[in-house]
Design a protein around this motif. Structure first.
Motif: not given
Length: 137
Positions: A112-117, A128-137
């Motif tokens: 699980r990822i707990g922040g913006v990437v 994979k990291i992008v798909s699990l992130a809650p928000k992508v900037v």
């Protein structure tokens, strides 16, 4: 851009909270500095405490920390304070430096990822990291 001794937050649920860069792997340019999407070697400086009271229960194994203080692990840089230039000319910079821990097979240690990437991760092969992130900037 992160170099030697740079500290960063760990934003996955692997158990680590704070990490320090000790080596930057495979950078073609930048003279040993890591940018978003680069792989680095880190030492875990601060980690979640391991609870000994509920060691035998099923919930304890699900919540068990996968890393401890002093562990040397690999990580991917997902946010930097240093501005990153986008192809359309905009610059994006974040308030802090952050990373996600990975193993030697380039798989995430946490689930699980707990922040913006940053969106640049998708182009660098970390979908994979992008798909699990809650928000992508």
């Amino acid at each position: 851009m992160l170099g030697l001794k740079a500290t960063m937050l760990v934003i996955d649920n692997s158990g680590a909270l704070l990490a320090e860069c000790v080596n930057v792997l495979k950078t073609k340019t930048g003279h040993g500095m890591a940018r978003i999407g680069d792989e680095i070697v880190v030492v875990v400086k601060r980690a979640r405490p391991i609870t000994a009271g509920a060691a035998g229960t099923a919930s304890a194994t699900a919540q068990a920390a996968k890393v401890r203080r002093g562990d040397v692990r690999r990580a991917v840089v997902v946010r930097t304070k240093y501005p990153t230039r986008r192809p359309d000319g905009r610059y994006v910079r974040f308030d802090d430096n952050a990373a996600v821990l990975i193993n030697n097979k380039k798989e995430m240690i946490g689930n699980r990822i707990g922040g913006v990437v940053a969106a640049e991760l998708r182009n660098r092969g970390w979908g994979k990291i992008v798909s699990l992130a809650p928000k992508v900037v």
